[in-house]
Design a protein around this motif. Structure first.
Motif, PDB file in Angstrom:
ATOM      1  N   PHE A   1       0.804  -1.218   0.000  1.00  0.00           N
ATOM      2  CA  PHE A   1       0.000   0.000   0.000  1.00  0.00           C
ATOM      3  C   PHE A   1       0.838   1.270   0.000  1.00  0.00           C
ATOM      4  O   PHE A   1       0.287   2.373   0.053  1.00  0.00           O
ATOM      5  CB  PHE A   1      -0.917   0.010   1.235  1.00  0.00           C
ATOM      6  N   ALA A   2       2.167   1.120  -0.054  1.00  0.00           N
ATOM      7  CA  ALA A   2       3.026   2.299   0.058  1.00  0.00           C
ATOM      8  C   ALA A   2       2.778   3.283  -1.077  1.00  0.00           C
ATOM      9  O   ALA A   2       2.473   4.462  -0.843  1.00  0.00           O
ATOM     10  CB  ALA A   2       4.494   1.869   0.091  1.00  0.00           C
ATOM     11  N   TYR A   3       2.889   2.814  -2.311  1.00  0.00           N
ATOM     12  CA  TYR A   3       2.777   3.747  -3.436  1.00  0.00           C
ATOM     13  C   TYR A   3       1.352   4.246  -3.655  1.00  0.00           C
ATOM     14  O   TYR A   3       1.169   5.416  -4.005  1.00  0.00           O
ATOM     15  CB  TYR A   3       3.365   3.112  -4.695  1.00  0.00           C
ATOM     16  N   PRO A   4       0.321   3.424  -3.461  1.00  0.00           N
ATOM     17  CA  PRO A   4      -1.025   4.007  -3.491  1.00  0.00           C
ATOM     18  C   PRO A   4      -1.217   5.104  -2.447  1.00  0.00           C
ATOM     19  O   PRO A   4      -1.929   6.083  -2.696  1.00  0.00           O
ATOM     20  CB  PRO A   4      -1.936   2.800  -3.212  1.00  0.00           C
ATOM     21  N   PHE A   5      -0.579   4.961  -1.288  1.00  0.00           N
ATOM     22  CA  PHE A   5      -0.687   6.000  -0.267  1.00  0.00           C
ATOM     23  C   PHE A   5       0.123   7.235  -0.648  1.00  0.00           C
ATOM     24  O   PHE A   5      -0.347   8.370  -0.516  1.00  0.00           O
ATOM     25  CB  PHE A   5      -0.206   5.456   1.078  1.00  0.00           C
ATOM     26  N   TYR A   6       1.334   7.035  -1.130  1.00  0.00           N
ATOM     27  CA  TYR A   6       2.176   8.171  -1.490  1.00  0.00           C
ATOM     28  C   TYR A   6       1.597   8.962  -2.668  1.00  0.00           C
ATOM     29  O   TYR A   6       1.619  10.194  -2.665  1.00  0.00           O
ATOM     30  CB  TYR A   6       3.578   7.702  -1.888  1.00  0.00           C
ATOM     31  N   MET A   7       1.087   8.255  -3.676  1.00  0.00           N
ATOM     32  CA  MET A   7       0.769   8.893  -4.948  1.00  0.00           C
ATOM     33  C   MET A   7      -0.720   8.951  -5.258  1.00  0.00           C
ATOM     34  O   MET A   7      -1.116   9.575  -6.252  1.00  0.00           O
ATOM     35  CB  MET A   7       1.500   8.156  -6.079  1.00  0.00           C
ATOM     36  N   GLY A   8      -1.542   8.295  -4.456  1.00  0.00           N
ATOM     37  CA  GLY A   8      -2.969   8.282  -4.737  1.00  0.00           C
ATOM     38  C   GLY A   8      -3.645   9.591  -4.359  1.00  0.00           C
ATOM     39  O   GLY A   8      -3.021  10.527  -3.845  1.00  0.00           O
ATOM     40  N   ALA A   9      -4.950   9.634  -4.616  1.00  0.00           N
ATOM     41  CA  ALA A   9      -5.709  10.855  -4.334  1.00  0.00           C
ATOM     42  C   ALA A   9      -6.962  10.580  -3.518  1.00  0.00           C
ATOM     43  O   ALA A   9      -7.756  11.490  -3.298  1.00  0.00           O
ATOM     44  CB  ALA A   9      -6.090  11.533  -5.649  1.00  0.00           C
ATOM     45  N   GLU A  10      -7.148   9.332  -3.067  1.00  0.00           N
ATOM     46  CA  GLU A  10      -8.359   8.976  -2.339  1.00  0.00           C
ATOM     47  C   GLU A  10      -8.008   8.325  -1.013  1.00  0.00           C
ATOM     48  O   GLU A  10      -6.881   7.872  -0.796  1.00  0.00           O
ATOM     49  CB  GLU A  10      -9.221   8.016  -3.177  1.00  0.00           C
ATOM     50  N   ASN A  11      -8.991   8.287  -0.124  1.00  0.00           N
ATOM     51  CA  ASN A  11      -8.886   7.596   1.166  1.00  0.00           C
ATOM     52  C   ASN A  11      -7.774   8.142   2.057  1.00  0.00           C
ATOM     53  O   ASN A  11      -7.203   7.422   2.870  1.00  0.00           O
ATOM     54  CB  ASN A  11      -8.666   6.089   0.948  1.00  0.00           C
TER      55      ASN A  11
ATOM     56  N   ALA B   1      -4.885   9.502   0.854  1.00  0.00           N
ATOM     57  CA  ALA B   1      -3.568   9.403   0.217  1.00  0.00           C
ATOM     58  C   ALA B   1      -2.963  10.792   0.037  1.00  0.00           C
ATOM     59  O   ALA B   1      -3.655  11.813   0.108  1.00  0.00           O
ATOM     60  CB  ALA B   1      -3.691   8.686  -1.121  1.00  0.00           C
ATOM     61  N   LEU B   2      -1.646  10.830  -0.231  1.00  0.00           N
ATOM     62  CA  LEU B   2      -0.908  12.091  -0.179  1.00  0.00           C
ATOM     63  C   LEU B   2      -0.798  12.804  -1.520  1.00  0.00           C
ATOM     64  O   LEU B   2      -0.539  14.010  -1.552  1.00  0.00           O
ATOM     65  CB  LEU B   2       0.501  11.834   0.374  1.00  0.00           C
ATOM     66  N   GLY B   3      -0.908  12.091  -2.628  1.00  0.00           N
ATOM     67  CA  GLY B   3      -0.892  12.735  -3.937  1.00  0.00           C
ATOM     68  C   GLY B   3       0.452  13.274  -4.380  1.00  0.00           C
ATOM     69  O   GLY B   3       0.517  14.275  -5.098  1.00  0.00           O
ATOM     70  N   HIS B   4       1.545  12.625  -4.003  1.00  0.00           N
ATOM     71  CA  HIS B   4       2.871  13.053  -4.449  1.00  0.00           C
ATOM     72  C   HIS B   4       3.147  12.553  -5.860  1.00  0.00           C
ATOM     73  O   HIS B   4       2.519  11.607  -6.348  1.00  0.00           O
ATOM     74  CB  HIS B   4       3.950  12.518  -3.502  1.00  0.00           C
ATOM     75  N   THR B   5       4.131  13.168  -6.502  1.00  0.00           N
ATOM     76  CA  THR B   5       4.558  12.722  -7.825  1.00  0.00           C
ATOM     77  C   THR B   5       5.579  11.596  -7.684  1.00  0.00           C
ATOM     78  O   THR B   5       6.154  11.369  -6.610  1.00  0.00           O
ATOM     79  CB  THR B   5       5.195  13.877  -8.610  1.00  0.00           C
ATOM     80  N   ALA B   6       5.832  10.916  -8.806  1.00  0.00           N
ATOM     81  CA  ALA B   6       6.802   9.820  -8.789  1.00  0.00           C
ATOM     82  C   ALA B   6       8.198  10.324  -8.433  1.00  0.00           C
ATOM     83  O   ALA B   6       8.959   9.643  -7.733  1.00  0.00           O
ATOM     84  CB  ALA B   6       6.816   9.126 -10.153  1.00  0.00           C
ATOM     85  N   THR B   7       8.557  11.514  -8.908  1.00  0.00           N
ATOM     86  CA  THR B   7       9.878  12.074  -8.605  1.00  0.00           C
ATOM     87  C   THR B   7      10.033  12.345  -7.112  1.00  0.00           C
ATOM     88  O   THR B   7      11.077  12.044  -6.510  1.00  0.00           O
ATOM     89  CB  THR B   7      10.094  13.374  -9.393  1.00  0.00           C
ATOM     90  N   GLU B   8       9.006  12.892  -6.508  1.00  0.00           N
ATOM     91  CA  GLU B   8       9.063  13.184  -5.075  1.00  0.00           C
ATOM     92  C   GLU B   8       9.173  11.904  -4.254  1.00  0.00           C
ATOM     93  O   GLU B   8       9.962  11.825  -3.300  1.00  0.00           O
ATOM     94  CB  GLU B   8       7.814  13.970  -4.667  1.00  0.00           C
TER      95      GLU B   8
ATOM     96  N   GLY C   1      -6.663  -4.117   2.541  1.00  0.00           N
ATOM     97  CA  GLY C   1      -7.004  -3.353   1.343  1.00  0.00           C
ATOM     98  C   GLY C   1      -8.474  -2.964   1.322  1.00  0.00           C
ATOM     99  O   GLY C   1      -8.835  -1.834   0.965  1.00  0.00           O
ATOM    100  N   ALA C   2      -9.332  -3.900   1.727  1.00  0.00           N
ATOM    101  CA  ALA C   2     -10.763  -3.587   1.800  1.00  0.00           C
ATOM    102  C   ALA C   2     -11.036  -2.534   2.871  1.00  0.00           C
ATOM    103  O   ALA C   2     -11.893  -1.653   2.689  1.00  0.00           O
ATOM    104  CB  ALA C   2     -11.553  -4.864   2.088  1.00  0.00           C
ATOM    105  N   LEU C   3     -10.306  -2.604   3.987  1.00  0.00           N
ATOM    106  CA  LEU C   3     -10.487  -1.599   5.039  1.00  0.00           C
ATOM    107  C   LEU C   3     -10.061  -0.209   4.570  1.00  0.00           C
ATOM    108  O   LEU C   3     -10.685   0.797   4.932  1.00  0.00           O
ATOM    109  CB  LEU C   3      -9.680  -1.991   6.277  1.00  0.00           C
ATOM    110  N   ILE C   4      -9.002  -0.141   3.766  1.00  0.00           N
ATOM    111  CA  ILE C   4      -8.563   1.156   3.244  1.00  0.00           C
ATOM    112  C   ILE C   4      -9.659   1.777   2.389  1.00  0.00           C
ATOM    113  O   ILE C   4      -9.954   2.975   2.485  1.00  0.00           O
ATOM    114  CB  ILE C   4      -7.262   0.992   2.438  1.00  0.00           C
ATOM    115  N   GLU C   5     -10.284   0.962   1.560  1.00  0.00           N
ATOM    116  CA  GLU C   5     -11.338   1.479   0.690  1.00  0.00           C
ATOM    117  C   GLU C   5     -12.560   1.931   1.484  1.00  0.00           C
ATOM    118  O   GLU C   5     -13.248   2.874   1.091  1.00  0.00           O
ATOM    119  CB  GLU C   5     -11.737   0.412  -0.328  1.00  0.00           C
ATOM    120  N   SER C   6     -12.822   1.273   2.603  1.00  0.00           N
ATOM    121  CA  SER C   6     -14.024   1.616   3.369  1.00  0.00           C
ATOM    122  C   SER C   6     -13.772   2.673   4.444  1.00  0.00           C
ATOM    123  O   SER C   6     -14.634   3.523   4.692  1.00  0.00           O
ATOM    124  CB  SER C   6     -14.605   0.355   4.022  1.00  0.00           C
ATOM    125  N   ASP C   7     -12.592   2.635   5.089  1.00  0.00           N
ATOM    126  CA  ASP C   7     -12.341   3.512   6.234  1.00  0.00           C
ATOM    127  C   ASP C   7     -11.162   4.457   6.059  1.00  0.00           C
ATOM    128  O   ASP C   7     -10.934   5.305   6.921  1.00  0.00           O
ATOM    129  CB  ASP C   7     -12.113   2.676   7.501  1.00  0.00           C
TER     130      ASP C   7
END
Length: 381
Positions: free
Chosen positions: A177-187, A189-196, A333-339
């Motif tokens: 879940f590291a990269y979905p958290f770093y680069m995602g936009a939901e739940n 997540a931090l929304g960083h770029t790949a370079t960052e 993973g299911a908990l991340i999507e729900s909570d």
């Protein structure tokens, strides 16, 4: 080249490695000690009992290999309907039971419930020569190391197993879940770029892991194995709270940065200065804890391994280390999507306190050993 082709090539390489290890010839004469060990096994466990255990274990392994192979084929032929998450959640525990629990139960049955044959008893019925040779080889390679572990540790094997299964959960579960958290936009997540993310994770993070490994060695040197095991487990669990704070708006991280002024080091990132400082400090702390835990846990693991069976026991205990994390990922993973991420990080930190308590219990147990046993433990450290 498509991913399907790459995966098939990797599967072929693994299959060739497996075949090579099976057909590689054993030395015809391994010395007096090996012959004496074989004689001891023959006296302790009658051949019929050994063959029964090997047969049942072989059936379990064949079923597990067939199940995994069928899933791999289905995932290549029907990738849109064959998903790893549901398969891991439903079949994972059964595969583990067949491949790990089965040999362990077979070893327990031989030790405590299968009596050795009397010296004057009629000779046991053996399998055909080639088949008996395979059975003896599997017994010596798989079941005998299990017997050694269970006989040496006795009931403590249950406590050791609980530590092994839970100790690395707090950081093993995080990988998927590291990269979905770093680069995602939901739940959360931090929304960083790949370079960052590459800067924080692959540059600063790698240095932090190396520093953590060195720090783990120092912990072992100055604290001893069991105190260091407890401290490293607590650190690994606590670092999940860093990411929970980031997912909740980084209130705590901002207070820390405001006190230390470390964000000034990230001026090159311009308007993203504060966000990069948050991410990098969190990854730095997490990777330091991973380095600590890796070294200390390895020291604990190797303390249980008999050099005579080092390969099998190390492989067994090492694979069990990753087990709970692998099986728990679909659920989290299911908990991340729900909570959301924050809730899961807090939950993971709480679960991470289980190995802290178990390690403390093992530390207490070892501290109450007789002086001779305690001296042996200190010598091992």
């Amino acid at each position: 080249m498509s991913w399907n082709v790459v995966i098939m090539i990797l599967a072929l390489i693994m299959a060739l490695t497996l075949v090579g290890s099976i057909i590689a010839p054993e030395p015809k004469y391994a010395g007096v000690s090996a012959q004496a060990a074989k004689t001891e096994i023959n006296l302790r466990f009658d051949q019929n009992g050994r063959n029964i255990v090997v047969g049942l274990v072989s059936l379990g392994w064949l079923w597990a290999f067939w199940t995994l192979g069928s899933f791999m084929v289905d995932s290549l032929l029907h990738p849109e309907t064959t998903k790893a998450g549901p398969f891991t959640l439903t079949m994972g525990p059964l595969i583990v039971a067949a491949t790990v629990l089965g040999p362990a139960l077979g070893a327990v049955w031989l030790i405590w419930f299968r009596k050795p044959r009397p010296a004057n008893a009629a000779p046991a019925r053996t399998l055909p020569g080639w088949l008996q040779g395979m059975s003896d080889g599997l017994f010596g390679s798989v079941i005998e190391p299990m017997i050694d572990l269970i006989e040496r540790l006795k009931w403590v094997a249950l406590l050791a197993l609980a530590i092994i299964l839970s100790y690395r959960f707090a950081d093993n579960i995080w990988g998927s879940f590291a990269y979905p958290f770093y680069m995602g936009a939901e739940n959360g997540a931090l929304g960083h770029t790949a370079t960052e993310v590459a800067f924080a994770s692959k540059m600063i993070g790698v240095v932090a892991i190396i520093a953590g490994i060195a720090g783990g060695g120092l912990l072992l040197k100055f604290m001893g194995r069991m105190p260091a095991l407890v401290v490293a487990a607590a650190l690994a669990a606590a670092t999940n709270l860093l990411f929970a704070d980031l997912a909740n708006g980084a209130t705590g991280m901002d207070a820390f940065l405001g006190f230390t002024h470390l964000e000034a080091l990230f001026g090159a990132f311009g308007e993203n200065q504060l966000r990069m400082a948050r991410l990098t400090i969190a990854i730095l702390g997490e990777n330091l804890a991973v380095g600590f835990a890796s070294v200390v846990y390895l020291a604990y693991l190797t303390s249980m391994i008999n050099p005579k069976y080092a390969a099998v026991q190390a492989a067994l205990l090492g694979s069990l280390t990753m087990l709970v994390g692998q099986l728990g990922r679909p659920w989290l993973g299911a908990l991340i999507e729900s909570d959301g991420f924050a809730y899961v990080f807090i939950l993971t930190a709480g679960i991470g306190m289980i190995p802290v308590a178990l390690s403390a219990l093992e530390w207490w147990r070892q501290s109450r050993l007789p002086k001779t046993a305690a001296a042996a433990t200190l010598a091992a450290e």
